[in-house]
Design an enzyme around this catalytic site. Sequence first.
Site, PDB file in Angstrom:
ATOM      1  N   GLU A   4       0.994  96.463  62.278  1.00  0.00           N
ATOM      2  CA  GLU A   4       0.096  97.200  63.167  1.00  0.00           C
ATOM      3  C   GLU A   4      -1.261  96.525  63.284  1.00  0.00           C
ATOM      4  O   GLU A   4      -1.904  96.586  64.341  1.00  0.00           O
ATOM      5  CB  GLU A   4      -0.081  98.646  62.694  1.00  0.00           C
ATOM      6  CG  GLU A   4       1.090  99.563  63.017  1.00  0.00           C
ATOM      7  CD  GLU A   4       2.288  99.392  62.093  1.00  0.00           C
ATOM      8  OE1 GLU A   4       2.154  98.673  61.070  1.00  0.00           O
ATOM      9  OE2 GLU A   4       3.348  99.952  62.376  1.00  0.00           O
ATOM     10  N   HIS A  44       4.165 111.248  59.594  1.00  0.00           N
ATOM     11  CA  HIS A  44       4.639 110.975  60.956  1.00  0.00           C
ATOM     12  C   HIS A  44       4.306 112.114  61.905  1.00  0.00           C
ATOM     13  O   HIS A  44       4.999 112.310  62.908  1.00  0.00           O
ATOM     14  CB  HIS A  44       6.164 110.776  60.972  1.00  0.00           C
ATOM     15  CG  HIS A  44       6.635 109.488  60.405  1.00  0.00           C
ATOM     16  ND1 HIS A  44       6.659 109.226  59.062  1.00  0.00           N
ATOM     17  CD2 HIS A  44       7.128 108.365  61.007  1.00  0.00           C
ATOM     18  CE1 HIS A  44       7.154 108.009  58.853  1.00  0.00           C
ATOM     19  NE2 HIS A  44       7.440 107.465  60.008  1.00  0.00           N
TER      20      HIS A  44
HETATM   21  C1  LIG Z   1       3.436 101.311  59.050  1.00  0.00           C
HETATM   22  C2  LIG Z   1       4.708 101.706  59.717  1.00  0.00           C
HETATM   23  N1  LIG Z   1       5.075 101.087  60.852  1.00  0.00           N
HETATM   24  C3  LIG Z   1       6.213 101.420  61.491  1.00  0.00           C
HETATM   25  C4  LIG Z   1       7.022 102.399  60.991  1.00  0.00           C
HETATM   26  C5  LIG Z   1       8.289 102.819  61.734  1.00  0.00           C
HETATM   27  N2  LIG Z   1       9.459 102.329  61.022  1.00  0.00           N
HETATM   28  C6  LIG Z   1      10.102 103.063  60.096  1.00  0.00           C
HETATM   29  S1  LIG Z   1      11.332 102.227  59.354  1.00  0.00           S
HETATM   30  C7  LIG Z   1      11.042 100.851  60.280  1.00  0.00           C
HETATM   31  C8  LIG Z   1      11.864  99.627  60.082  1.00  0.00           C
HETATM   32  C9  LIG Z   1      11.800  99.131  58.689  1.00  0.00           C
HETATM   33  O1  LIG Z   1      12.581  98.001  58.558  1.00  0.00           O
HETATM   34  P1  LIG Z   1      12.879  97.385  57.130  1.00  0.00           P
HETATM   35  O2  LIG Z   1      11.603  97.257  56.381  1.00  0.00           O
HETATM   36  O3  LIG Z   1      13.679  96.160  57.295  1.00  0.00           O
HETATM   37  O4  LIG Z   1      13.716  98.519  56.382  1.00  0.00           O
HETATM   38  P2  LIG Z   1      15.141  99.088  56.798  1.00  0.00           P
HETATM   39  O5  LIG Z   1      14.894 100.240  57.706  1.00  0.00           O
HETATM   40  O6  LIG Z   1      15.899  98.014  57.445  1.00  0.00           O
HETATM   41  O7  LIG Z   1      15.731  99.527  55.510  1.00  0.00           O
HETATM   42  C10 LIG Z   1       9.984 101.066  61.158  1.00  0.00           C
HETATM   43  C11 LIG Z   1       9.484 100.097  62.134  1.00  0.00           C
HETATM   44  C12 LIG Z   1       6.599 103.052  59.811  1.00  0.00           C
HETATM   45  N3  LIG Z   1       7.302 104.054  59.282  1.00  0.00           N
HETATM   46  N4  LIG Z   1       5.466 102.667  59.189  1.00  0.00           N
END
Ligand SMILES: Cc1ncc(C[n+]2csc(CCOP(=O)(O)OP(=O)(O)O)c2C)c(N)n1
Lengths: 323, 323, 328, 328
Positions: free
Chosen positions: A60, A129
């Site tokens: 972000e 959220h």
């Molecule tokens: C700071 C922040 N940015 C965006 C999100 C939205 N978000 C939740 S899970 C996710 C993807 C995470 O990917 P990864 O770290 O690879 O974990 P996975 O879901 O694949 O286990 C996103 C973009 C969030 N929760 N927090």
Amino acid sequence: MKTMTYGEAIRAGMTQKMREDDTVFLFGEDVGPFGGCFGVSAGMHGEFGELRVRDTPISEGVIVGAAVGAAATGVRPIAELMFTDFVTVGMDQLVNQAAKMRYMFGGHLKLPMVVRLPSGGGIGAAAQHSQSLEKWLAGIPGLKVVYPSNAADAYGLMLTSIEDDNPVVFFEHKALYGVPSEVPDEMERVPLGKARVAKEGTDVTITTYGKQVLDAMAAAQTLAAEGVDVEVIDLRSLYPWDKEAVLASVEKTGKVVLVSEETKRGAYIAEIAAYIAEEGFYNLDAPIVRVGALDTPVPFAPALEQTMLPNAEDIVNAVRKIL
Amino acid sequence: MKTMTYGEAIRAGMTQKMREDDTVFLFGEDVGPFGGCFGVSAGMHGEFGELRVRDTPISEGVIVGAAVGAAATGVRPIAELMFTDFVTVGMDQLVNQAAKMRYMFGGHLKLPMVVRLPSGGGIGAAAQHSQSLEKWLAGIPGLKVVYPSNAADAYGLMLTSIEDDNPVVFFEHKALYGVPSEVPDEMERVPLGKARVAKEGTDVTITTYGKQVLDAMAAAQTLAAEGVDVEVIDLRSLYPWDKEAVLASVEKTGKVVLVSEETKRGAYIAEIAAYIAEEGFYNLDAPIVRVGALDTPVPFAPALEQTMLPNAEDIVNAVRKIL
Amino acid sequence: MNLSDDKMRAMMKTMLTIRAFEQEAQNQFAMGLTPGFVHLYIGEEAVATGACAALKEDDFITSTHRGHGHIIAKGGDVKYMMAELFGEESGYCKGKGGSMHIADASKGILGANGIVGAGHNIAVGAGLSAQYRDSGQVCVCFFGDASTNQSTFHEALNLASVWKLPVIFVCENNGYGISVSQERHQNITDISVRAQSYNIPGVTIDGNDVLAVYEAVFEAVAHARDKKGPTLIECKTYRHRGHFEGDATVYRTEEELMEWKKKDPIPRLKNFLTDNEIMSIEEIDAMEAAIKQEVEDAVVFAKESKVADLASVVHDVYTDIVEEARVR
Amino acid sequence: MNLSDDKMRAMMKTMLTIRAFEQEAQNQFAMGLTPGFVHLYIGEEAVATGACAALKEDDFITSTHRGHGHIIAKGGDVKYMMAELFGEESGYCKGKGGSMHIADASKGILGANGIVGAGHNIAVGAGLSAQYRDSGQVCVCFFGDASTNQSTFHEALNLASVWKLPVIFVCENNGYGISVSQERHQNITDISVRAQSYNIPGVTIDGNDVLAVYEAVFEAVAHARDKKGPTLIECKTYRHRGHFEGDATVYRTEEELMEWKKKDPIPRLKNFLTDNEIMSIEEIDAMEAAIKQEVEDAVVFAKESKVADLASVVHDVYTDIVEEARVR
Ligand SMILES: Cc1ncc(C[n+]2csc(CCOP(=O)(O)OP(=O)(O)O)c2C)c(N)n1
Ligand SMILES: Cc1ncc(C[n+]2csc(CCOP(=O)(O)OP(=O)(O)O)c2C)c(N)n1
Ligand SMILES: [Mg+2]
Ligand SMILES: [Mg+2]
């Protein structure tokens, strides 16, 4: 007239500007082929391609920061943060850079950029959220802040925000995305800083914005049945905000209820209240009543969440207090 | 009684607790041998050693975040950010983690941590090193917020803040560090949430905190010469805040001026104003007047900066408005 | 190397200008004539000079709290810079910015910055804009060793890498972030290893060798203009002064300073130019004298200038809204 | 390897418990019985299981939005977890947290977390506390591939490295951050290369091989308890379900999923155990049946539970202050 949801209207606003002006582009997490976490940019990647509707890594800080650097160098970026809550990791870029650069540099720069922030509770998404954080940004000199409550305003404010030469924070309420309302066939720009009188009335002024406009209208209906004629003002812009419209209404009714989904303590509506208590004091016939969320993080369980968030009933009660 | 500067008092508070309780430790940028950018921790590295007074890399996110993780696991960290302005890069850790963890986890956790934030303008440090941002944190459920105006309160509030089992944001005004005032020989804890009547009076209430308490006292003196008897309330804590003390004073005087160094629009004093307009309305004989900084970033040139910041003269004028 | 004699003379001039400007800034600060903080670049001149020599006029740079050198090297005018240090209306920012916020968008200077690491992101944005407009521009991002531990460093390099943005990350490793030496703020010696986290080229060079800096940046610029993405260049250097003026530098030894003074980039380039008969010592002396004069003139300009009309304090926040002034 | 048969049986049990819990969570969500978002761990069970098997009870973990597996592996009780998914008072967080915020401090579980990357910092804090108290504890920090582009990853690993904190960074590389594949969010294949930026050990392993995970984490834990600092371990794995329930997974192919299903860590461990005669298939079946029952009981428990008294919404913000309630 046609009918659109709030989410569609935001998309329509972005799409129209991107067709009109090829310096406008959108980026953020999963805004591309996925269409955004709430589907707001669905189909836009198909129309505009990879360079203009671009997925970012989960960063972000650089999402907002890159928008700043891009806006300073000849383009008009729109940056989406997936949830307002994540602005916590982009605050420096927004507040210490975007908001201050023009001033620090003596006015020799413009920063035409929009940062979209999906806000608010009501979808069971819990404390990290669901926040409403208008107070963080609406009080920062250098930022403009809007918060539409319906499709037409969302569309019109998006056009104006993209065209503005200053950083604009565009709050969107997640619970409104699917709500349809009417939009003129030829959409006009909605000027920043102009409130909308959502309902005229003579007894009490309810001043609010975003999702709470719907609650206020419902409250007004309940109160109408009791013979109370409520005026509802939808601020639409939190900065600049329409002081004249609010003071004029208070002059007419003598009574004001302010509503926001922020936790009540320190909510941006305190500014509106304080302003009225300073500039409209002699028109006041009763205490200024504020309705906000309870002073807690947003809880997960829907029943708890509904208890924590303000609703139409709370607004009705607030109005009754000062009748 | 002895005399100490504000900065020395903060150091004395930290030092006393570190001697009393070996789970207390301090970390931040250049707080070690260098003694802190403003010399507040001078000598502490010598007394307590590397593990207890520790220099960090320039990583505000993990400075606050590590304090959260440490506080959750049995110690009582004090984290210093060099300037309040840098909280922009530690907001997530403070607001989405520290403030919410206890609630999100159903109450099964305590987070005894203090985050020190040197604030305010007046030293020619310009827009990114001079901000007052109380409104961001004082309105966040889960955080406690204090802001001392003098050495004794700085000392006493530091003791209480370190002993508190919740995250406490400790605002310090940079321009006060060198200002001496009296401190009792046996320092007592200053309870969080209790205001101090800095001067009793009957005509107007000035409610403020931090550096503006000094300006308010100066204003009170000027006004006394004109026969106006001002009461000055030093809030000391912004959350919890002393509603009773403020309402009682307004009941007595019927008039209130609120002062803060934040930019006026959306400043946390709007909350105090709104609260009075809601709960103390019928005791008010005049508009609630707020004095804050102009609605701009903090400019560099001292003459401009002094124009932008509020001062005693502004407070005098504000009081005169409602006499 | 593709360096013309003219280019080398220009680099000599830039380095001397930075040094002279900084020495004057030091004097004025010592006399209490410039308010706020001032962070001097003395000893690091080769980095800004070599890097900016590899740029075109419409390329961008982002700078730091220690920004005077970068701004001069990218074509900033010492007159308006000095006036800004004094806080005058004739300064680059009309006195609103001061030392830490000098910018000149018309020269691609996207600002000094008081927030450590903020420039990383802004540089990525400038690179994004250049890529989006397909303008062929690049952005050089200057930053210190300690800033490479900031959040922004990581996010910026990652995005620049994955989007192949035309950004050259130039790290000025002077061994300290204020009082904290590199070994106390990170567990690596060569910051260029961090390039591996983003799979981009990373090199460590002698930052006191202006020709080496030029060469490395020149190559990185070509790479960027070729749409091949960013490069990380670490320049080892040293600041002769404290972190800011007034810093007693208790955290480092006199010997260390002396060692580095021997490696001062300015005598080094002078020697190179005279040894290779590109400039004579007389020519350099004349150049230096002219520069001293220019900087002295800048001080006179600054001193003759006035602080902006106080009413202007509410201007320049927005392009359109003028904030309410205060009636005192 | 130093793995007793008992330990392997325990790992089998953990993996089966996670799988059964997640399948039930999937069902209940599909029936609309659990509100909010739910992110399932199906396919990734070997990572949490192998890592937590290398820990002592008083060691710490930090988790993510996809946290159920970590919590079960560190000893969380499926009953209170399921009740939390339902938002009931009997849940871990009294219904205030939900799927993304389950924690159990008494077991060293410092919380799932809705903010991607937030756990990196908290883990460093737990490691700092352990080091400060000289307690011999370590903290395992779980996180996804896409989170390694967050600011926090960088700051946390740098600080842990320079302070030699006892933290084991376990990356679950499932190839995606929501819809964005790894090659679109970073320009590297093996995330373990990022260890070089901090001069700490970094390894990439098969995250679907629970024994490999155990071994790598075991070694890293020993390193950490030896006061030698952190390790970065990248576990390549895959999520069988969408990012969250309801995700149509348009961004990946059916073939890719099928390939990975062949590498499902659960049959793999089953085969290993039966091939090596550590458990018979009957024993495993019996174990599985008992677990199914336990999870079904958890659902019954959750369904029989009630949402907390609405008045409790204002509790638990502070240890001492109770916020004002609303009278409706
Ligand atoms: C700071 C922040 N940015 C965006 C999100 C939205 N978000 C939740 S899970 C996710 C993807 C995470 O990917 P990864 O770290 O690879 O974990 P996975 O879901 O694949 O286990 C996103 C973009 C969030 N929760 N927090
Ligand atoms: C976000 C942030 N944190 C801390 C500071 C205070 N600060 C200013 S300069 C500096 C040291 C920077 O070191 P480095 O990046 O190596 O640059 P150098 O000063 O050595 O040129 C610090 C800590 C700041 N301005 N911004
Ligand atoms: Mg440095
Ligand atoms: Mg992933």
